[in-house]
Design a protein around this motif. Structure first.
Motif, PDB file in Angstrom:
ATOM      1  N   GLU A 144       0.817  -1.208   0.000  1.00  0.00           N
ATOM      2  CA  GLU A 144       0.000   0.000   0.000  1.00  0.00           C
ATOM      3  C   GLU A 144       0.852   1.259   0.000  1.00  0.00           C
ATOM      4  O   GLU A 144       0.513   2.251  -0.673  1.00  0.00           O
ATOM      5  N   ALA A 145       1.958   1.244   0.751  1.00  0.00           N
ATOM      6  CA  ALA A 145       2.787   2.451   0.847  1.00  0.00           C
ATOM      7  C   ALA A 145       3.370   2.836  -0.506  1.00  0.00           C
ATOM      8  O   ALA A 145       3.535   4.023  -0.806  1.00  0.00           O
TER       9      ALA A 145
ATOM     10  N   ALA B  55       1.931   2.090  -3.487  1.00  0.00           N
ATOM     11  CA  ALA B  55       0.873   2.432  -4.445  1.00  0.00           C
ATOM     12  C   ALA B  55       0.104   3.685  -4.082  1.00  0.00           C
ATOM     13  O   ALA B  55      -0.340   4.440  -4.971  1.00  0.00           O
ATOM     14  N   ARG B  56      -0.091   3.952  -2.792  1.00  0.00           N
ATOM     15  CA  ARG B  56      -1.003   5.016  -2.372  1.00  0.00           C
ATOM     16  C   ARG B  56      -0.679   6.384  -2.969  1.00  0.00           C
ATOM     17  O   ARG B  56      -1.593   7.076  -3.447  1.00  0.00           O
ATOM     18  N   PRO B  57       0.595   6.850  -2.991  1.00  0.00           N
ATOM     19  CA  PRO B  57       0.862   8.181  -3.559  1.00  0.00           C
ATOM     20  C   PRO B  57       0.580   8.276  -5.058  1.00  0.00           C
ATOM     21  O   PRO B  57       0.481   9.385  -5.588  1.00  0.00           O
ATOM     22  N   LEU B  58       0.445   7.141  -5.747  1.00  0.00           N
ATOM     23  CA  LEU B  58       0.270   7.151  -7.196  1.00  0.00           C
ATOM     24  C   LEU B  58      -1.193   7.124  -7.612  1.00  0.00           C
ATOM     25  O   LEU B  58      -1.495   7.213  -8.802  1.00  0.00           O
ATOM     26  N   LEU B  59      -2.089   7.004  -6.649  1.00  0.00           N
ATOM     27  CA  LEU B  59      -3.506   6.906  -6.978  1.00  0.00           C
ATOM     28  C   LEU B  59      -4.071   8.288  -7.276  1.00  0.00           C
ATOM     29  O   LEU B  59      -3.799   9.246  -6.555  1.00  0.00           O
ATOM     30  N   PRO B  60      -4.871   8.414  -8.309  1.00  0.00           N
ATOM     31  CA  PRO B  60      -5.415   9.728  -8.677  1.00  0.00           C
ATOM     32  C   PRO B  60      -6.487  10.178  -7.695  1.00  0.00           C
ATOM     33  O   PRO B  60      -7.162   9.355  -7.065  1.00  0.00           O
ATOM     34  N   THR B  61      -6.625  11.495  -7.556  1.00  0.00           N
ATOM     35  CA  THR B  61      -7.647  12.050  -6.677  1.00  0.00           C
ATOM     36  C   THR B  61      -8.790  12.689  -7.452  1.00  0.00           C
ATOM     37  O   THR B  61      -9.840  12.971  -6.884  1.00  0.00           O
ATOM     38  N   GLY B  62      -8.600  12.935  -8.749  1.00  0.00           N
ATOM     39  CA  GLY B  62      -9.639  13.550  -9.554  1.00  0.00           C
ATOM     40  C   GLY B  62     -10.662  12.544 -10.032  1.00  0.00           C
ATOM     41  O   GLY B  62     -10.427  11.334 -10.022  1.00  0.00           O
ATOM     42  N   PRO B  63     -11.837  13.035 -10.496  1.00  0.00           N
ATOM     43  CA  PRO B  63     -12.928  12.127 -10.869  1.00  0.00           C
ATOM     44  C   PRO B  63     -12.779  11.484 -12.241  1.00  0.00           C
ATOM     45  O   PRO B  63     -13.512  10.557 -12.557  1.00  0.00           O
TER      46      PRO B  63
ATOM     47  N   SER C 125       0.419  -8.745  -3.084  1.00  0.00           N
ATOM     48  CA  SER C 125      -0.066  -8.323  -1.778  1.00  0.00           C
ATOM     49  C   SER C 125      -1.573  -8.145  -1.832  1.00  0.00           C
ATOM     50  O   SER C 125      -2.121  -7.704  -2.840  1.00  0.00           O
ATOM     51  N   ARG C 126      -2.243  -8.456  -0.744  1.00  0.00           N
ATOM     52  CA  ARG C 126      -3.699  -8.338  -0.713  1.00  0.00           C
ATOM     53  C   ARG C 126      -4.164  -6.880  -0.706  1.00  0.00           C
ATOM     54  O   ARG C 126      -5.313  -6.601  -1.002  1.00  0.00           O
TER      55      ARG C 126
ATOM     56  N   GLY D 181      -4.910  -2.651   3.220  1.00  0.00           N
ATOM     57  CA  GLY D 181      -4.731  -1.364   3.881  1.00  0.00           C
ATOM     58  C   GLY D 181      -5.226  -0.184   3.074  1.00  0.00           C
ATOM     59  O   GLY D 181      -5.429   0.906   3.629  1.00  0.00           O
ATOM     60  N   LEU D 182      -5.435  -0.354   1.766  1.00  0.00           N
ATOM     61  CA  LEU D 182      -5.911   0.759   0.939  1.00  0.00           C
ATOM     62  C   LEU D 182      -7.302   1.211   1.356  1.00  0.00           C
ATOM     63  O   LEU D 182      -7.683   2.364   1.114  1.00  0.00           O
ATOM     64  N   ALA D 183      -8.076   0.325   1.976  1.00  0.00           N
ATOM     65  CA  ALA D 183      -9.435   0.695   2.356  1.00  0.00           C
ATOM     66  C   ALA D 183      -9.449   1.839   3.356  1.00  0.00           C
ATOM     67  O   ALA D 183     -10.426   2.591   3.429  1.00  0.00           O
ATOM     68  N   ALA D 184      -8.368   2.003   4.133  1.00  0.00           N
ATOM     69  CA  ALA D 184      -8.327   3.080   5.111  1.00  0.00           C
ATOM     70  C   ALA D 184      -8.270   4.443   4.443  1.00  0.00           C
ATOM     71  O   ALA D 184      -8.875   5.411   4.917  1.00  0.00           O
ATOM     72  N   SER D 185      -7.539   4.559   3.339  1.00  0.00           N
ATOM     73  CA  SER D 185      -7.398   5.844   2.646  1.00  0.00           C
ATOM     74  C   SER D 185      -8.302   5.958   1.428  1.00  0.00           C
ATOM     75  O   SER D 185      -8.574   7.063   0.960  1.00  0.00           O
TER      76      SER D 185
END
Length: 851
Positions: free
Chosen positions: A303-304, A306-314, A324-325, A328-332
């Motif tokens: 998760e650590a 991948a998380r910064p690479l996920l887009p925030t726009g629609p 990896s399962r 932890g992404l469900a938290a953010s």
């Protein structure tokens, strides 16, 4: 599915051929889908065209053509009116159509005719009730009409995936080539299609994670879906692909470096990239803003990363693949969709092999040969591709058959599943190694030693003894292995290996851990199971004759049970592992543990009706006892096998073994043990139809129990005497002994004894013409046996209750009781099942004759 149709790189297949070609293609494709069990969606993805195009081919017309009889169905009510007319034209009533359609009620059909409660299409591959109705032959709908009606349903329920065709310049930005042998995964593709629909409706940002063991085909699935027309039409700015090397020989890519690569793919000049990581992350999100992009982040480590690479726009959607399962992404990202990939199904695996091997090899291979090769590959796509490549490269189909290759591969699968030693990407062992190398040292040790577990799965409690670690540490190691997809968790706390991963773990263990450590680990595990099973048996039956176990060694923490239900639940979950432990103890020369384990699980196997398994455990115990030359072990082993033989109707074998048990008992035991064996022999004589001999033996047992002053034994023997008197129609004497047994059982709180005595009481009262008393007795016995989990005795009591109902002319109640008993006995593979089915047939025979 592999379809040998040329597809031009620059010209999509949506340029429809002439009508003659369409009809030929439709006929061929329909036959192919019928033979392979594939869906139109599978064909569409294989050919790289919209599903609607394949549907139109199958229906025999161009996609632009309209079916005048269905085009006007613009509302639910219009669809209902059309269906009503179709049913009327069929000459059937609504009730007749519903009755001839599996799983569809008359009220459901009337709802659809009124335009109400039209169901959304199914997510999986199985047809739903609406599909089954359309397929009812009485309606006479052809394939073309059913496909058009399905699209009408999708349009009316807002689930249609038909979109405009994309422009020709869709930007791939590093997307790997499509795997033309891709097959299966229909459920996952449908789930991704639903995700796409959610995204198109503005339920964004959306993140999906494809997770699973190395070689499960995660990247192939992501690439196949990303190249569909629907995806390309939705994400008009193209696809952004990056391999994060989460499980490679090199360290995983750092998030900052990944951002740099993605920004450059997006057209940002390297000199404009900020050195500060936060500023670079802000620029990354800024560049994504306003774009409609699909991001495929392949082979993410955790998760650590991948998380910064996920887009925030629609406008963007991120599709991750990882071993990896990624829970932890469900938290953010609360909207994250998890799609775990299991191995292919048997049909999917053999279908993939047919495409990989080509027509020559596949044509000469039988279905069984292909299934054997698929099984040797563990149904993993990577393993299947490696095996096919190895077979075609190093074997010749005219000299070595697929079946011969499958048999040779099964001898050492990890070594065989490698095309060439100079190319690690074609080695399944290397693929699993890449997951193993990223584990902590404690998880690596757990992984290796867990490979020694002989059973199908393992709990944290058993793992703690195997690993010689405290329970919290064992749980942590198991969770790390499950997170890395090296173990699968199922049934809330049970962990299992894929069989190829287990072989890799065993090889790693043999190459890393000394033989003394391996043997000590298995000894701890077997002792954990032995002492826990012993405690569980005594919890279920406190009057069971205990055996003396060796003291526990260090680092072994067996489980304890305060409640009867807990012991039952443990046995229910663990009995496959316990049976495997008995066999492993025997095969590895741990003779004492083998017979003691067999004894410890025998009572549970008997009450659950697992008599074939009980016989197998008894055989292992017998071989171990004979190897030891220990008379005590022989006595218990003969008892276990004799008990199973009686239940299975093997009376001659049971007689021999019980006679030997009696000899050993008179040599080794006192009055109590001798009485036990006399009762066992009495039960055998009853099953042989020798009631007088059974009564004599049970009387002798009662006298010995009284001499030994053993109350529980007296209660059992009194009920046996009562039962055999009743079978000889000596009901007054039977009632006296039965009531004495009941009083003694109540005083001792002996549950099993009470259940048996109540059943005997019911039988005696039935024949004394006291039906209400008889029914009360049987119902009391049933309630007790159900609570004890003894399925055979439940069935036996149901038979007696059915007899009582028939005596009172309640044929329906008798039928219900006997049918339930027959179901249980059939499931137990008990020879009495045939007798009960014959009673049911006799009961129904008069009704047939009257008809």
């Amino acid at each position: 599915m592999h379809v040998s149709i040329p597809v031009g790189a620059d010209r999509p297949l949506t340029d429809a051929p002439d009508p003659g070609t369409v009809r030929g293609l439709a006929a061929w494709l329909a036959a192919h889908l019928s033979a392979t069990g594939r869906s139109p969606a599978d064909a569409a993805r294989q050919l790289g065209v919209p599903e609607s195009t394949v549907n139109s081919w199958l229906a025999g017309h161009r996609d632009s053509e309209e079916d005048e009889s269905l085009a006007h169905l613009e509302t639910h009510a219009m669809l209902g009116d059309w269906l009503r007319g179709r049913i009327a034209d069929s000459g059937c009533s609504v009730r007749e159509i519903a009755a001839s359609t599996e799983g569809v009620s008359t009220s459901t059909v009337y709802n659809w005719l009124r335009g109400e409660h039209l169901p959304r299409p199914p997510v999986g591959d199985e047809p739903d009730r609406f599909d089954l109705l359309l397929s009812n032959p009485r309606l006479g709908l052809n394939l073309r009409q059913r496909l058009r009606l399905d699209e009408t349903r999708r349009r009316l329920t807002g689930t249609s995936m038909r979109v405009a065709e994309p422009g020709p310049a869709w930007k791939l930005r590093g997307l790997p080539a499509d795997n033309r042998s891709f097959t299966g995964r229909s459920t996952h593709l449908r789930r991704l299609d639903r995700l796409l629909l959610d995204h198109a409706r503005g339920r964004a940002p959306v993140v999906a994670a494809l997770t699973g063991i190395g070689g499960a085909g995660k990247t192939a699935l992501a690439v196949r879906w990303s190249r569909t027309r629907e995806v390309q039409a939705t994400f008009t700015d193209g696809c952004l692909y990056l391999n994060l090397h989460g499980y490679a020989d090199t360290p995983p890519m750092r998030p900052g470096d990944a951002m740099t690569k993605l920004l450059i793919q997006l057209g940002v000049e390297p000199r404009r990239l900020p050195a500060d990581l936060d500023a670079r992350a802000a620029l990354y999100q800024q560049v994504l803003t306003g774009r409609r992009l699909l991001l495929i982040l392949d082979n993410a480590h955790d998760e650590a990363q991948a998380r910064p690479l996920l887009p925030t726009g629609p406008g963007c959607l991120a599709l991750l693949t990882s071993r990896s399962r990624m829970h932890g992404l469900a938290a953010s990202h609360p909207g994250v969709v998890h799609l775990p990939l299991e191995p292919l199904t048997g049909a999917e695996a053999t279908g993939l092999l047919r495409g990989l091997l080509g027509p020559l090899a596949a044509r000469t291979a039988s279905g069984a040969d292909l299934e054997a090769l698929a099984a040797a590959c563990g149904h993993l796509p990577l393993a299947l591709q490696i095996a096919a490549a190895d077979f075609l490269t190093h074997r010749h189909p005219q000299r070595v058959t697929v079946g011969e290759y499958a048999r040779s591969l099964a001898e050492d699968r990890l070594a065989g599943l490698s095309v060439t030693p100079t190319d690690p990407s074609t080695s399944l062992a290397d693929s699993i190694d890449r997951s193993y190398r990223h584990l902590t040292d404690e998880a690596k040790r757990a992984y290796r030693l867990l490979g020694l577990h002989p059973g199908p799965d393992c709990t944290a409690e058993a793992a703690a003894s195997l690993l010689a670690r405290p329970l919290p540490a064992a749980r942590t190691a198991l969770l790390e292995l499950a997170q890395a997809s090296l173990l699968s968790e199922h049934d809330a706390g049970r962990y299992t290996f894929h069989d190829l991963v287990r072989e890799h773990a065993v090889q790693r263990c043999r190459g890393t851990d000394p033989e003394s450590e391996r043997r000590a680990a298995v000894d701890r595990l077997l002792d954990h199971y032995l002492h826990t099973a012993h405690a569980a048996t005594l919890s279920l039956n406190p009057n069971w004759e205990s055996i003396a176990l060796d003291p526990l060694g260090p680092h072994i923490d067996p489980e304890r049970f305060e409640r009867h239900a807990d012991a039952t639940a443990w046995f229910t979950a663990e009995h496959p592992a316990l049976l495997a432990a008995v066999v492993h103890a025997h095969d590895s020369g741990r003779w004492t543990r083998a017979w003691q384990l067999a004894w410890s699980i025998s009572d549970y196997l008997d009450r659950l009706g697992l008599w074939h398994e009980q016989a197998a455990a008894g055989a292992a115990a017998m071989a171990a006892a004979e190897h030891l030359g220990d008379d005590t072990a022989l006595l218990h082993a003969h008892r276990v096998t004799a008990r199973a033989a009686v239940r299975l109707g093997r009376f001659d074998e049971a007689d021999r073994r019980l006679q030997r048990v009696l000899e050993l008992t008179f040599l080794l035991g006192g009055e109590r043990e001798q009485a036990h064996q006399l009762l066992n022999l009495a039960y055998l004589r009853e099953q042989q139809g020798r009631t007088a001999a059974a009564l004599e033996l049970s009387g002798r047992a009662l006298r010995l129990y009284r001499t030994a002053d053993f109350g529980v034994g007296q209660a059992r023997a009194l009920n046996a005497v009562a039962w055999y008197h009743a079978l000889q129609r000596e009901f007054d004497q039977a009632l006296v002994h039965c009531l004495e047994s009941l009083r003694l059982c109540e005083a001792l709180d002996f549950g099993y004894g009470k259940a048996g005595a109540w059943a005997t009481f019911g039988y005696v009262q039935q024949h004394l013409d006291e039906p209400d008393e008889a029914r009360s007795g049987f119902e009391q016995a049933l309630e007790l046996y159900l609570g004890l989990g003894d399925r055979y005795e439940v069935a036996d009591t149901l038979v007696l209750l059915g007899d009582l109902h028939l005596d009172r002319n309640a044929a329906d109640a008798a039928r219900d009781a006997w049918h339930e008993a027959a179901t249980i006995l059939t499931d137990l593979d008990h020879p009495d099942a045939a007798r009960i089915r014959a009673k049911l047939a006799d009961l129904d025979a008069p009704a047939v004759g009257r008809g």
